[in-house]
Enzyme design. Sequence first.
Site, PDB file in Angstrom:
ATOM      1  N   LYS A  85      -3.322   9.209  47.014  1.00 42.20           N
ATOM      2  CA  LYS A  85      -2.193   8.539  46.678  1.00 42.20           C
ATOM      3  C   LYS A  85      -1.838   7.660  47.164  1.00 42.20           C
ATOM      4  CE  LYS A  85       0.501  12.302  43.863  1.00 42.20           C
ATOM      5  NZ  LYS A  85       0.961  13.312  44.118  1.00 42.20           N
ATOM      6  N   TYR A  94      -0.438  12.235  33.802  1.00 43.17           N
ATOM      7  CA  TYR A  94       0.933  12.578  34.117  1.00 43.17           C
ATOM      8  C   TYR A  94       1.407  13.553  32.846  1.00 43.17           C
ATOM      9  CZ  TYR A  94       0.181  12.895  39.004  1.00 43.17           C
ATOM     10  OH  TYR A  94      -0.036  12.919  39.921  1.00 43.17           O
ATOM     11  N   GLU A 117      -9.581  16.569  34.186  1.00 45.11           N
ATOM     12  CA  GLU A 117      -8.797  15.617  34.956  1.00 45.11           C
ATOM     13  C   GLU A 117     -10.385  14.294  35.238  1.00 45.11           C
ATOM     14  OE1 GLU A 117      -4.708  17.617  36.500  1.00 45.11           O
ATOM     15  OE2 GLU A 117      -6.628  17.150  38.252  1.00 45.11           O
ATOM     16  N   ASN A 175       3.628  12.268  48.322  1.00 45.58           N
ATOM     17  CA  ASN A 175       3.479  13.458  48.880  1.00 45.58           C
ATOM     18  C   ASN A 175       1.278  13.352  48.907  1.00 45.58           C
ATOM     19  OD1 ASN A 175       2.354  13.887  46.267  1.00 45.58           O
ATOM     20  ND2 ASN A 175       3.761  15.563  46.344  1.00 45.58           N
ATOM     21  N   HIS A 182      -3.171  14.387  45.244  1.00 49.11           N
ATOM     22  CA  HIS A 182      -2.732  14.972  44.276  1.00 49.11           C
ATOM     23  C   HIS A 182      -3.759  15.761  44.224  1.00 49.11           C
ATOM     24  CE1 HIS A 182      -3.160  16.219  39.531  1.00 49.11           C
ATOM     25  NE2 HIS A 182      -4.326  16.203  40.008  1.00 49.11           N
TER      26      HIS A 182
HETATM   27  P1  ADP Z   1       1.637  19.302  42.714  1.00 46.17           P
HETATM   28  O1  ADP Z   1       1.657  17.547  42.835  1.00 46.17           O
HETATM   29  O2  ADP Z   1       1.974  19.382  44.050  1.00 46.17           O
HETATM   30  O3  ADP Z   1       0.475  19.925  41.808  1.00 46.17           O
HETATM   31  P2  ADP Z   1       3.500  19.310  40.351  1.00 46.17           P
HETATM   32  O4  ADP Z   1       2.679  19.472  40.102  1.00 46.17           O
HETATM   33  O5  ADP Z   1       4.800  20.079  40.801  1.00 46.17           O
HETATM   34  O6  ADP Z   1       3.516  19.442  42.109  1.00 46.17           O
HETATM   35  O7  ADP Z   1       4.108  17.646  40.540  1.00 46.17           O
HETATM   36  C1  ADP Z   1       3.145  16.568  40.401  1.00 46.17           C
HETATM   37  C2  ADP Z   1       3.706  15.364  41.160  1.00 46.17           C
HETATM   38  O8  ADP Z   1       4.870  14.894  40.658  1.00 46.17           O
HETATM   39  C3  ADP Z   1       4.097  15.599  42.761  1.00 46.17           C
HETATM   40  O9  ADP Z   1       2.237  15.937  43.339  1.00 46.17           O
HETATM   41  C4  ADP Z   1       4.829  14.856  43.341  1.00 46.17           C
HETATM   42  O10 ADP Z   1       4.166  13.268  43.700  1.00 46.17           O
HETATM   43  C5  ADP Z   1       5.921  14.529  41.985  1.00 46.17           C
HETATM   44  N1  ADP Z   1       7.273  15.040  42.415  1.00 46.17           N
HETATM   45  C6  ADP Z   1       7.258  16.816  41.584  1.00 46.17           C
HETATM   46  N2  ADP Z   1       8.435  17.460  42.220  1.00 46.17           N
HETATM   47  C7  ADP Z   1       8.933  15.950  42.099  1.00 46.17           C
HETATM   48  C8  ADP Z   1      10.408  15.605  42.628  1.00 46.17           C
HETATM   49  N3  ADP Z   1      11.859  17.008  42.831  1.00 46.17           N
HETATM   50  N4  ADP Z   1      10.687  14.734  43.012  1.00 46.17           N
HETATM   51  C9  ADP Z   1      10.101  13.210  42.681  1.00 46.17           C
HETATM   52  N5  ADP Z   1       8.682  13.746  42.490  1.00 46.17           N
HETATM   53  C10 ADP Z   1       7.783  14.603  42.483  1.00 46.17           C
HETATM   54 MG    MG Z   2      -0.091  19.706  39.694  1.00 51.35          MG
END
Ligand code: ADP
Ligand code: MG
Length: 143
Positions: A11, A51, A128, A114, A117
């Site tokens: 990212k 997304y 994807e 974070n 992805h």
């Molecule tokens: P992951 O990436 O671990 O699969 P999710 O699919 O739940 O997590 O969420 C997709 C992405 O959305 C996350 O990687 C993060 O960048 C963002 N995200 C998730 N939860 C939050 C939150 N509470 N606040 C802001 N951004 C979030």
């Molecule tokens: Mg996810």
Amino acid sequence: MAVERTLSIIKPDAVEKKKAGAILALLEDAGFSILACKRMHLTRQQAEGFYAVHKARPFFGELVEFMMRSPVFVAVLEREDAVAQYRKVMGATDPAKADDGTIRKLYGGSVGENAVHGSDSLDNAKIEIAYFFPGNEVAPSAG
Ligand code: ADP
Ligand code: MG
């Protein structure tokens, strides 16, 4: 266990910190073959489309803006049990809760920013991968 493919995105936050190479090296050390990799600056349409499953979540707008902020690397990873193994190496969504040694613990800054992805299922990995690598852009095998 079956050989699988999964989609990784390094990212904007991690690319800005110049950690793309370190993350790819960590993935190779963890047994993944990088079958395809390209650097792209996502358009709004690409970020929103990718997304779309999170459209109803309160952080959707923030997530799309973040993903469009600067270039990303998208990559296709292959190894045995790749989807689950990559989720393990990636760490929990919130870097503060991620295990030591995981990519998000090492390079993630917050639950939103974070570092990486990863696909969450084999079905989604296929969708994807096709989203970013249409047609026959991905070489047939790691060998
Ligand atoms: P992951 O990436 O671990 O699969 P999710 O699919 O739940 O997590 O969420 C997709 C992405 O959305 C996350 O990687 C993060 O960048 C963002 N995200 C998730 N939860 C939050 C939150 N509470 N606040 C802001 N951004 C979030
Ligand atoms: Mg996810």
